[in-house]
Scaffold this active site. Structure first.
Site, PDB file in Angstrom:
ATOM      1  N   GLU A 141       5.953 -41.228  29.003  1.00 35.37           N
ATOM      2  CA  GLU A 141       4.906 -41.954  29.713  1.00 35.37           C
ATOM      3  C   GLU A 141       5.514 -43.153  30.418  1.00 35.37           C
ATOM      4  O   GLU A 141       6.266 -43.917  29.817  1.00 35.37           O
ATOM      5  CB  GLU A 141       3.864 -42.413  28.681  1.00 35.37           C
ATOM      6  CG  GLU A 141       2.744 -43.264  29.206  1.00 35.37           C
ATOM      7  CD  GLU A 141       1.862 -43.739  28.066  1.00 35.37           C
ATOM      8  OE1 GLU A 141       1.000 -42.962  27.614  1.00 35.37           O
ATOM      9  OE2 GLU A 141       2.061 -44.883  27.612  1.00 35.37           O
ATOM     10  N   LYS A 162       5.425 -42.299  24.195  1.00 34.44           N
ATOM     11  CA  LYS A 162       4.372 -43.164  24.724  1.00 34.44           C
ATOM     12  C   LYS A 162       4.781 -44.624  24.616  1.00 34.44           C
ATOM     13  O   LYS A 162       5.884 -44.940  24.160  1.00 34.44           O
ATOM     14  CB  LYS A 162       3.059 -42.864  23.991  1.00 34.44           C
ATOM     15  CG  LYS A 162       2.600 -41.410  24.199  1.00 34.44           C
ATOM     16  CD  LYS A 162       1.320 -41.100  23.486  1.00 34.44           C
ATOM     17  CE  LYS A 162       0.113 -41.735  24.151  1.00 34.44           C
ATOM     18  NZ  LYS A 162      -0.159 -41.177  25.483  1.00 34.44           N
ATOM     19  N   ARG A 204     -29.174 -24.635  13.148  1.00 34.18           N
ATOM     20  CA  ARG A 204     -28.684 -25.921  13.636  1.00 34.18           C
ATOM     21  C   ARG A 204     -27.165 -26.009  13.633  1.00 34.18           C
ATOM     22  O   ARG A 204     -26.558 -26.514  14.580  1.00 34.18           O
ATOM     23  CB  ARG A 204     -29.261 -27.050  12.766  1.00 34.18           C
ATOM     24  CG  ARG A 204     -28.920 -28.446  13.239  1.00 34.18           C
ATOM     25  CD  ARG A 204     -29.636 -28.797  14.524  1.00 34.18           C
ATOM     26  NE  ARG A 204     -28.858 -28.558  15.725  1.00 34.18           N
ATOM     27  CZ  ARG A 204     -29.381 -28.304  16.904  1.00 34.18           C
ATOM     28  NH1 ARG A 204     -30.688 -28.218  17.058  1.00 34.18           N
ATOM     29  NH2 ARG A 204     -28.609 -28.097  17.953  1.00 34.18           N
ATOM     30  N   LYS A 237      -7.117 -36.052  21.916  1.00 34.11           N
ATOM     31  CA  LYS A 237      -8.338 -36.815  21.618  1.00 34.11           C
ATOM     32  C   LYS A 237      -9.464 -35.850  21.249  1.00 34.11           C
ATOM     33  O   LYS A 237     -10.439 -35.661  21.971  1.00 34.11           O
ATOM     34  CB  LYS A 237      -8.715 -37.692  22.814  1.00 34.11           C
ATOM     35  CG  LYS A 237      -7.654 -38.750  23.116  1.00 34.11           C
ATOM     36  CD  LYS A 237      -7.974 -39.537  24.374  1.00 34.11           C
ATOM     37  CE  LYS A 237      -6.871 -40.541  24.673  1.00 34.11           C
ATOM     38  NZ  LYS A 237      -7.100 -41.288  25.932  1.00 34.11           N
ATOM     39  N   ASP A 294       0.986 -43.011  33.925  1.00 31.39           N
ATOM     40  CA  ASP A 294      -0.181 -43.394  33.147  1.00 31.39           C
ATOM     41  C   ASP A 294      -0.836 -44.653  33.698  1.00 31.39           C
ATOM     42  O   ASP A 294      -0.219 -45.724  33.747  1.00 31.39           O
ATOM     43  CB  ASP A 294       0.227 -43.627  31.689  1.00 31.39           C
ATOM     44  CG  ASP A 294      -0.960 -43.940  30.802  1.00 31.39           C
ATOM     45  OD1 ASP A 294      -1.925 -43.158  30.796  1.00 31.39           O
ATOM     46  OD2 ASP A 294      -0.932 -44.994  30.119  1.00 31.39           O
TER      47      ASP A 294
END
Length: 286
Positions: free
Chosen positions: A201, A173, A106, A141, A222
């Site tokens: 960004e 950002k 597994r 992410k 963005d």
């Protein structure tokens, strides 16, 4: 099949550490079911099988799981990471103590299904972008502690890694801009204080104009509409030396349309946060 593709896996130290930790989480005090049903002396062999078409990734860590279960397990990889396989392809052969094979099943499949799913989704995006020579990038992410494996799966699928972490590039950002006061000021400060590449960004044409004047290495557009992105790309292309990245809301349905705008890069968070697992199984041989 060539001798090189039918090679015995030799996991490196990093894969071994990850595999041992993951296996220990599942095993706890031991595999109660196999202890009850399978004699300790039993040996066998099994195949890892792709039950649907896709791109394989994660074979190294899957092999490391079985070898962590028992040093007597031998794993032979029948394809390479990055191989696109049809349904019912055998991708690896495992032989050794039967209890160890069952104990590792597994955990090995969890890694292999997750990473092959990432590689398969990445390949689908790469195919959409290829006619326009646009590079598909991943993002940060990723699953905590599995970043290096997931980013390797993106590479197996034909994509390219963006930053590996916070240390290897400057990426300004929206919250950085809010903290500093403006896009232009943020880029100028980064240029002054860092020797790393600088990306910023932008979420409006005004920010794009500010960024162009400050001369970052890359401007990320963005979550802009297609008409606004088209205008922004025209503005940026007038200044040589600034790369263009599109990001935000990218899907397989719109990836081709975005690539047709001819940016340099399209970054896709879904590659690592939303890729569906590829269906694989472990089948014991008779």
């Amino acid at each position: 099949m060539s001798a090189s593709s039918r090679r015995r896996s030799r996991p490196d130290a990093a894969l071994t550490r990850v595999a041992r930790a993951a296996l220990a989480e599942d095993l706890g005090k031991g595999d109660a079911t196999s202890r009850a049903l399978v004699p300790a002396s039993s040996r066998g062999h099994a195949f890892l099988v792709a039950k649907e078409p896709g791109v394989v990734a994660g074979l190294g860590v899957a092999a490391a799981v079985f070898q962590a279960a028992s040093s007597k397990c031998r794993v032979r990889l029948l394809v390479r990471d990055g191989a696109r396989v049809p349904a019912f392809t055998k991708v690896a052969r495992i032989e050794g103590p039967l209890r160890a094979i069952l104990a590792g099943e597994r955990t090995a499949l969890n890694f292999l299904q997750r990473l092959s799913g990432i590689a398969t989704l990445t390949r689908a995006f790469v195919v959409k972008a290829r006619p326009y020579r646009v590079v598909i990038l991943d993002t940060r992410k990723t699953t905590p502690l599995l970043r290096s494996l997931e980013k390797a799966a993106v590479r197996a699928g034909g994509g390219r890694n963006h930053r590996m972490g916070l240390w290897d590039a400057v990426l300004i950002k929206d919250n950085h801009v809010a903290a500093v006061g403006s896009v232009g000021k943020a880029v100028r400060l980064a240029r002054k204080r860092s020797r790393l590449s600088v990306e910023v960004e932008c979420q409006s044409l005004d920010q794009v104009r500010e960024a162009i004047a400050a001369r970052p290495d890359t401007i990320m557009l963005d979550n802009l509409s297609v008409p606004v992105m088209r205008r922004a790309i025209r503005l940026i292309r007038k200044k040589k030396g600034i790369a263009i990245e599109l990001s935000g809301g990218v899907t397989l349905a719109n990836a081709g349309r975005l690539a047709a705008l001819k940016p340099d890069f399209i970054s896709v968070g879904a590659l690592t946060h939303s890729a569906p697992a590829l269906d694989l199984s472990l089948d014991l041989a008779a």
